[in-house]
Scaffold this motif. Structure first.
Motif, PDB file in Angstrom:
ATOM      1  N   GLY A 180      95.000  25.503 131.448  1.00  0.00           N
ATOM      2  CA  GLY A 180      95.586  25.744 132.762  1.00  0.00           C
ATOM      3  C   GLY A 180      97.085  25.503 132.781  1.00  0.00           C
ATOM      4  N   ALA A 181      97.534  24.400 132.162  1.00  0.00           N
ATOM      5  CA  ALA A 181      98.965  24.087 132.138  1.00  0.00           C
ATOM      6  C   ALA A 181      99.738  25.096 131.296  1.00  0.00           C
ATOM      7  CB  ALA A 181      99.180  22.672 131.607  1.00  0.00           C
ATOM      8  N   SER A 182      99.152  25.539 130.184  1.00  0.00           N
ATOM      9  CA  SER A 182      99.824  26.523 129.321  1.00  0.00           C
ATOM     10  C   SER A 182      99.956  27.866 130.026  1.00  0.00           C
ATOM     11  CB  SER A 182      99.052  26.683 128.007  1.00  0.00           C
ATOM     12  OG  SER A 182      99.026  25.483 127.272  1.00  0.00           O
ATOM     13  N   VAL A 183      98.899  28.293 130.719  1.00  0.00           N
ATOM     14  CA  VAL A 183      98.959  29.553 131.466  1.00  0.00           C
ATOM     15  C   VAL A 183     100.002  29.453 132.578  1.00  0.00           C
ATOM     16  CG1 VAL A 183      97.673  31.071 133.012  1.00  0.00           C
ATOM     17  CG2 VAL A 183      96.600  30.226 130.909  1.00  0.00           C
ATOM     18  N   PHE A 184     100.049  28.318 133.264  1.00  0.00           N
ATOM     19  CA  PHE A 184     101.063  28.093 134.306  1.00  0.00           C
ATOM     20  C   PHE A 184     102.462  28.281 133.741  1.00  0.00           C
ATOM     21  CE2 PHE A 184     104.086  24.886 135.832  1.00  0.00           C
ATOM     22  CZ  PHE A 184     104.261  25.294 137.155  1.00  0.00           C
ATOM     23  N   SER A 185     102.729  27.696 132.591  1.00  0.00           N
ATOM     24  CA  SER A 185     104.060  27.812 131.986  1.00  0.00           C
ATOM     25  C   SER A 185     104.366  29.245 131.573  1.00  0.00           C
ATOM     26  CB  SER A 185     104.156  26.874 130.773  1.00  0.00           C
ATOM     27  OG  SER A 185     104.171  25.524 131.172  1.00  0.00           O
ATOM     28  N   LEU A 186     103.396  29.908 130.943  1.00  0.00           N
ATOM     29  CA  LEU A 186     103.641  31.271 130.468  1.00  0.00           C
ATOM     30  C   LEU A 186     103.880  32.235 131.620  1.00  0.00           C
ATOM     31  CD1 LEU A 186     100.994  31.509 127.601  1.00  0.00           C
ATOM     32  CD2 LEU A 186     103.468  31.359 127.360  1.00  0.00           C
ATOM     33  N   VAL A 187     103.165  32.044 132.730  1.00  0.00           N
ATOM     34  CA  VAL A 187     103.329  32.926 133.894  1.00  0.00           C
ATOM     35  C   VAL A 187     104.759  32.876 134.420  1.00  0.00           C
ATOM     36  CG1 VAL A 187     102.699  33.182 136.327  1.00  0.00           C
ATOM     37  CG2 VAL A 187     100.912  32.949 134.602  1.00  0.00           C
ATOM     38  N   PHE A 188     105.398  31.723 134.362  1.00  0.00           N
ATOM     39  CA  PHE A 188     106.765  31.595 134.854  1.00  0.00           C
ATOM     40  C   PHE A 188     107.802  31.830 133.750  1.00  0.00           C
ATOM     41  CE2 PHE A 188     104.431  29.164 138.061  1.00  0.00           C
ATOM     42  CZ  PHE A 188     104.961  29.714 139.222  1.00  0.00           C
ATOM     43  N   LEU A 189     107.477  31.486 132.529  1.00  0.00           N
ATOM     44  CA  LEU A 189     108.459  31.588 131.449  1.00  0.00           C
ATOM     45  C   LEU A 189     108.735  33.029 131.025  1.00  0.00           C
ATOM     46  CD1 LEU A 189     107.368  28.601 129.171  1.00  0.00           C
ATOM     47  CD2 LEU A 189     109.617  28.886 130.210  1.00  0.00           C
ATOM     48  N   LEU A 214     115.493  27.907 124.789  1.00  0.00           N
ATOM     49  CA  LEU A 214     114.543  26.874 125.188  1.00  0.00           C
ATOM     50  C   LEU A 214     113.282  27.501 125.767  1.00  0.00           C
ATOM     51  CD1 LEU A 214     113.915  23.851 125.615  1.00  0.00           C
ATOM     52  CD2 LEU A 214     115.009  24.049 127.869  1.00  0.00           C
ATOM     53  N   PHE A 215     113.451  28.518 126.613  1.00  0.00           N
ATOM     54  CA  PHE A 215     112.299  29.214 127.180  1.00  0.00           C
ATOM     55  C   PHE A 215     111.436  29.829 126.078  1.00  0.00           C
ATOM     56  CE2 PHE A 215     114.251  30.238 131.630  1.00  0.00           C
ATOM     57  CZ  PHE A 215     114.396  28.881 131.843  1.00  0.00           C
ATOM     58  N   MET A 216     112.088  30.451 125.099  1.00  0.00           N
ATOM     59  CA  MET A 216     111.347  31.096 124.012  1.00  0.00           C
ATOM     60  C   MET A 216     110.562  30.086 123.189  1.00  0.00           C
ATOM     61  SD  MET A 216     114.143  33.961 122.785  1.00  0.00           S
ATOM     62  CE  MET A 216     113.115  34.520 121.432  1.00  0.00           C
ATOM     63  N   SER A 217     111.126  28.905 122.994  1.00  0.00           N
ATOM     64  CA  SER A 217     110.389  27.878 122.251  1.00  0.00           C
ATOM     65  C   SER A 217     109.163  27.419 123.031  1.00  0.00           C
ATOM     66  CB  SER A 217     111.305  26.689 121.939  1.00  0.00           C
ATOM     67  OG  SER A 217     111.596  25.929 123.105  1.00  0.00           O
ATOM     68  N   PHE A 218     109.287  27.335 124.362  1.00  0.00           N
ATOM     69  CA  PHE A 218     108.134  26.962 125.180  1.00  0.00           C
ATOM     70  C   PHE A 218     107.100  28.086 125.239  1.00  0.00           C
ATOM     71  CE2 PHE A 218     110.810  23.538 127.053  1.00  0.00           C
ATOM     72  CZ  PHE A 218     109.897  22.509 126.917  1.00  0.00           C
ATOM     73  N   ILE A 219     107.552  29.328 125.229  1.00  0.00           N
ATOM     74  CA  ILE A 219     106.615  30.454 125.188  1.00  0.00           C
ATOM     75  C   ILE A 219     105.811  30.417 123.894  1.00  0.00           C
ATOM     76  CG2 ILE A 219     106.469  32.967 124.991  1.00  0.00           C
ATOM     77  CD1 ILE A 219     108.831  33.138 126.922  1.00  0.00           C
ATOM     78  N   LEU A 220     106.488  30.195 122.780  1.00  0.00           N
ATOM     79  CA  LEU A 220     105.803  30.103 121.492  1.00  0.00           C
ATOM     80  C   LEU A 220     104.803  28.953 121.489  1.00  0.00           C
ATOM     81  CD1 LEU A 220     105.564  31.126 118.569  1.00  0.00           C
ATOM     82  CD2 LEU A 220     107.431  29.563 117.957  1.00  0.00           C
ATOM     83  N   THR A 221     105.212  27.816 122.044  1.00  0.00           N
ATOM     84  CA  THR A 221     104.306  26.667 122.115  1.00  0.00           C
ATOM     85  C   THR A 221     103.102  26.970 122.996  1.00  0.00           C
ATOM     86  OG1 THR A 221     106.174  25.151 121.820  1.00  0.00           O
ATOM     87  CG2 THR A 221     104.132  24.221 122.690  1.00  0.00           C
ATOM     88  N   GLY A 222     103.330  27.621 124.147  1.00  0.00           N
ATOM     89  CA  GLY A 222     102.240  27.929 125.050  1.00  0.00           C
ATOM     90  C   GLY A 222     101.218  28.870 124.431  1.00  0.00           C
ATOM     91  N   LEU A 223     101.689  29.909 123.750  1.00  0.00           N
ATOM     92  CA  LEU A 223     100.776  30.858 123.109  1.00  0.00           C
ATOM     93  C   LEU A 223      99.969  30.192 122.014  1.00  0.00           C
ATOM     94  CD1 LEU A 223     103.111  33.995 122.891  1.00  0.00           C
ATOM     95  CD2 LEU A 223     101.202  33.635 124.462  1.00  0.00           C
ATOM     96  N   LEU A 224     100.629  29.413 121.172  1.00  0.00           N
ATOM     97  CA  LEU A 224      99.924  28.738 120.083  1.00  0.00           C
ATOM     98  C   LEU A 224      98.981  27.662 120.612  1.00  0.00           C
ATOM     99  CD1 LEU A 224     102.863  28.423 117.533  1.00  0.00           C
ATOM    100  CD2 LEU A 224     100.828  29.835 117.281  1.00  0.00           C
ATOM    101  N   SER A 419     102.912  21.837 130.936  1.00  0.00           N
ATOM    102  CA  SER A 419     103.490  22.487 132.115  1.00  0.00           C
ATOM    103  C   SER A 419     105.005  22.348 132.177  1.00  0.00           C
ATOM    104  CB  SER A 419     102.876  21.904 133.394  1.00  0.00           C
ATOM    105  OG  SER A 419     103.208  20.521 133.525  1.00  0.00           O
ATOM    106  N   GLN A 420     105.600  21.670 131.213  1.00  0.00           N
ATOM    107  CA  GLN A 420     107.044  21.432 131.249  1.00  0.00           C
ATOM    108  C   GLN A 420     107.832  22.736 131.247  1.00  0.00           C
ATOM    109  OE1 GLN A 420     108.517  19.147 127.945  1.00  0.00           O
ATOM    110  NE2 GLN A 420     110.639  19.195 128.649  1.00  0.00           N
ATOM    111  N   GLY A 421     107.424  23.704 130.429  1.00  0.00           N
ATOM    112  CA  GLY A 421     108.152  24.969 130.363  1.00  0.00           C
ATOM    113  C   GLY A 421     108.164  25.690 131.694  1.00  0.00           C
ATOM    114  N   GLY A 422     107.026  25.692 132.398  1.00  0.00           N
ATOM    115  CA  GLY A 422     106.973  26.353 133.695  1.00  0.00           C
ATOM    116  C   GLY A 422     107.868  25.688 134.721  1.00  0.00           C
ATOM    117  N   ILE A 423     107.917  24.359 134.706  1.00  0.00           N
ATOM    118  CA  ILE A 423     108.773  23.627 135.651  1.00  0.00           C
ATOM    119  C   ILE A 423     110.248  23.926 135.379  1.00  0.00           C
ATOM    120  CG2 ILE A 423     109.496  21.336 136.388  1.00  0.00           C
ATOM    121  CD1 ILE A 423     106.624  20.406 135.844  1.00  0.00           C
ATOM    122  N   ILE A 424     110.622  23.957 134.107  1.00  0.00           N
ATOM    123  CA  ILE A 424     112.013  24.261 133.762  1.00  0.00           C
ATOM    124  C   ILE A 424     112.377  25.678 134.194  1.00  0.00           C
ATOM    125  CG2 ILE A 424     113.589  24.609 131.820  1.00  0.00           C
ATOM    126  CD1 ILE A 424     112.231  22.326 130.397  1.00  0.00           C
ATOM    127  N   ALA A 425     111.447  26.624 133.994  1.00  0.00           N
ATOM    128  CA  ALA A 425     111.707  28.007 134.411  1.00  0.00           C
ATOM    129  C   ALA A 425     111.880  28.096 135.922  1.00  0.00           C
ATOM    130  CB  ALA A 425     110.568  28.909 133.951  1.00  0.00           C
TER     131      ALA A 425
END
Length: 501
Positions: A180-189, A214-224, A419-425
Motif C-alpha cells: 500500500g505504501a509503495s503504491v501510494f508513493s508510485l502514484v505521486f512520484l 531523488l524521485f527516480m531513486s524512490f520510483i526504482l525502490t518502489g517498483l523493486l 511512503s516517503q517518496g510520495g510525501i516528498i513528491a
C-alpha cells in the motif's frame, strides 16, 4: 530406559542419538544449507556429511558445521542440538509408563514430548530456534484414541503442528502495509517526475534536477519493493518451501534482492545530496554551483560501491538461500553509509535552522520580522524532515519480534519508509507554487486554443498570471527560452518551502 526415541521411531543410545538428532536439526532448520546429511533410519549411527560447495566430507566437530553457517544460525543449530540432548536425558531419567496404549515419549525434531494418554493433545511453548517464530505461540501434538501420535495426511509420518509459532496474519499485514505504501508513493512520484521534466523552466534549475534524481531513486525502490513483497516475501508465506520463488529461482531472487538494496541505498545518497546542496547555497548565497555533475556521481555511483563489496563478501561467507537472512557484521557495509547520510543531514538541518533563526536577532524590535523569521524556520523544519530522511530516526530501533510491539513496528516502519517518496513528491511538486504556476499556464493555453472559457479554478489565478507574463513563455513545454539564475539561496529555499504554505 537406556535408549531414546525420535519421531522416526528410531531408538538409540545417548551418543548415537546426539549425532542423529543434530543432523536432523540441521536438515529441518536449513533445508537448503550447504551441508548434506546422508542418513539411514535403519542405521542412525552411520551418517555421511558432504559440503555441496567444496565437496569436503571431513565433518568431525560442531565447529566444522558452524563454518557453513552464520553466527546467528550456528547458535540456533546448537540450541536445537542441546534441546535434543536434554530430551534424551529426560527420557532416560523418567520411568516408563506401565499403562498400555499410550503414545510413547519422543523427540519430534524440535520439541520433546513425554508419554501421553490416548485422546489427549499436548501443548508446548514454541522453541526459540524456529525461524520467524514467536515465543508467545505454542506447538500442538495429538495422541489419537488408538495410542499413537497423529500422522501427517501427506507424508504419513508422526506430525506436530507448529503453525501457531509463526504469525501468518502478522506477516501478511506487513506485506499489505508495504504494498500500500509503495503504491501510494508510485502514484505521486511518476506524474511528479514527468511534470518536472516537461517544463524547461523547471528542469533547467539545478535543485529541480536533484529532485528528479531523488524521485527516480524512490520510483526504482518502489517498483523493486513491490516485486520483492509479492514475488518473494508473500510467496514464501503462502506456499510450501520447495514451491517458492526463492527456492526455484534462487539466482533471480538474489538479483532482485541486490537491486533493492542498491535502490534503497541510492535513496540515502540522494537525500544527502539534497541536504548538502541546500546547505551550501545558504552558506555561500552568492556562489551558485556551475555544475552538479559531482552530485550525480555521489547519488548513482556512490551506493554501488558498498553494495558491490557487500555482494562479494556475502557470496563467499554467507551464501544462503536468496540472501534473505541477516548476514551479521557484513550488513554494516551497507548500513554505515546510509546511517551516516541521515546523521549528516541532521547536522545540515541544524545548520540551516541556525542561519534562519539568526535573522531574528537582526530585528529584535520588529515583531513582523520576528514572526516571519520564526515562521520560515518552522516551515523549514517540517518541509526538510522528509527530504532529508530524518523521519527514519523514528524506526531506527527495532524491538524484539517477541515483544508486544514487534509486528506493529514492522507495519509502522514499512509505512514510514515506503511512503516517503510520495510525501516528498506531494510537498516539492504538487504543493510547489512554481510548479502549479506552470501547470495553470499550460491549462490556460490549452483552453485558449480550444476556444473554451477558462475554468473558474484557473480564473482565480488570472491576476497572478497577468502580473508575470514572461512566466507564460518560460513555462511553455516546447517554446521556453531560458530559466532564471538562482543567485540567492534564501530565494531558492523560499520557492521550495512554498509547498508547505
Amino acid at each position: 530406559m537406556d535408549v531414546c526415541r525420535d519421531s522416526y521411531g528410531v531408538f538409540a543410545n545417548l551418543s548415537v542419538f546426539n549425532i542423529w538428532t543434530c543432523s536432523l536439526c540441521y536438515v529441518y532448520l536449513f533445508p537448503n544449507g550447504p551441508l548434506r546429511f546422508n542418513y539411514n533410519v535403519s542405521n542412525p549411527g552411520l551418517i555421511k556429511v558432504e559440503n555441496i560447495i567444496s565437496g569436503n566430507i571431513h565433518i568431525e566437530t560442531t565447529s566444522d558445521v558452524c563454518e557453513s553457517l552464520g553466527g546467528y544460525d550456528c547458535e540456533r543449530w546448537r540450541d536445537c542440538c542441546q534441546a535434543a540432548d536434554t530430551c534424551c536425558t529426560r527420557q532416560r531419567s523418567i520411568s516408563p509408563d506401565s499403562r498400555l496404549g499410550h503414545c510413547p515419549r519422543t523427540w519430534d525434531g524440535w520439541s520433546c514430548f513425554d508419554d501421553t494418554s490416548p485422546g489427549k493433545c499436548v501443548r508446548l511453548s514454541c522453541p526459540s530456534y524456529v525461524q520467524y517464530g514467536s515465543l508467545k505461540g505454542h506447538v500442538e501434538k495429538e495422541c489419537t484414541e488408538n495410542g499413537s501420535w497423529a500422522l501427517h495426511p501427506e507424508t504419513g509420518k508422526e506430525w506436530t503442528d507448529y503453525s501457531k509459532c509463526v504469525n501468518i496474519k502478522g506477516f501478511k499485514g506487513v506485506v499489505y502495509a508495504s504494498v500500500g505504501a509503495s503504491v501510494f508513493s508510485l502514484v505521486f512520484l511518476l506524474p511528479a517526475t514527468l511534470i518536472l521534466m516537461a517544463y524547461r523552466q523547471l528542469r533547467s534549475q539545478q535543485r529541480i534536477r536533484l529532485h528528479v534524481c531523488l524521485f527516480m531513486s524512490f520510483i526504482l525502490t518502489g517498483l523493486l519493493s513491490l516485486l520483492w513483497e509479492l514475488l518473494v516475501y508473500n510467496d514464501r508465506v503462502e506456499n510450501p518451501w520447495k514451491q517458492t520463488f526463492m527456492f526455484r529461482k534462487e539466482v533471480s531472487c538474489k538479483v532482485i534482492y541486490i537491486l533493492l538494496r542498491y535502490a534503497t541505498s541510492a535513496n540515502f545518497f540522494w537525500m544527502f545530496c539534497e541536504g548538502f546542496y541546500l546547505f551550501r547555497l545558504l552558506v555561500h548565497a552568492f556562489q551558485v554551483p556551475r555544475s552538479i555533475k559531482q552530485y550525480f556521481v555521489i547519488g548513482w555511483v556512490g551506493p554501488a560501491l558498498p553494495i558491490a563489496i557487500y555482494s562479494t563478501f556475502r557470496s563467499i561467507y554467507a551464501n544462503d538461500i536468496c540472501w534473505v537472512k541477516n548476514a551479521g557484521g557484513f550488513e554494516w557495509i551497507v548500513y554505515t553509509p546510509n546511517l551516516l547520510s541521515i546523521l549528516v543531514n541532521l547536522l545540515f538541518l541544524l545548520g540551516i535552522l541556525r542561519i534562519l533563526l539568526s535573522q531574528l536577532h537582526q530585528h529584535p524590535n520588529e515583531p513582523s520580522n520576528y514572526r516571519q523569521g520564526f515562521k520560515r524556520a518552522l516551515k523549514a523544519t517540517f518541509v526538510l524532515i522528509p527530504l532529508f530522511g530524518l523521519q527514519l530516526f523514528l524506526v531506527i530501533y527495532r524491538p524484539s519480534n517477541d515483544s508486544a510491539f514487534g509486528n506493529m513496528y514492522e507495519i509502522v516502519s514499512k509505512v514510514i519508509i515506503d511512503s516517503q517518496g510520495g510525501i516528498i513528491a506531494l510537498v516539492f511538486c504538487y504543493m510547489n507554487k512554481e510548479v502549479l504556476s506552470c501547470l495553470k499556464t499550460s491549462i490556460h493555453k490549452l483552453n485558449t486554443r480550444r476556444g473554451k472559457r477558462v475554468p473558474s479554478l484557473i480564473t482565480n489565478y488570472t491576476v497572478v498570471s497577468q502580473r508575470n507574463n514572461d512566466n507564460e513563455a518560460k513555462c511553455d513545454v516546447t517554446n521556453g527560452d531560458r530559466s532564471p539564475n538562482v543567485s540567492i539561496a534564501l530565494k531558492s529555499m523560499r520557492t521550495n518551502w512554498n509547498g508547505a504554505s
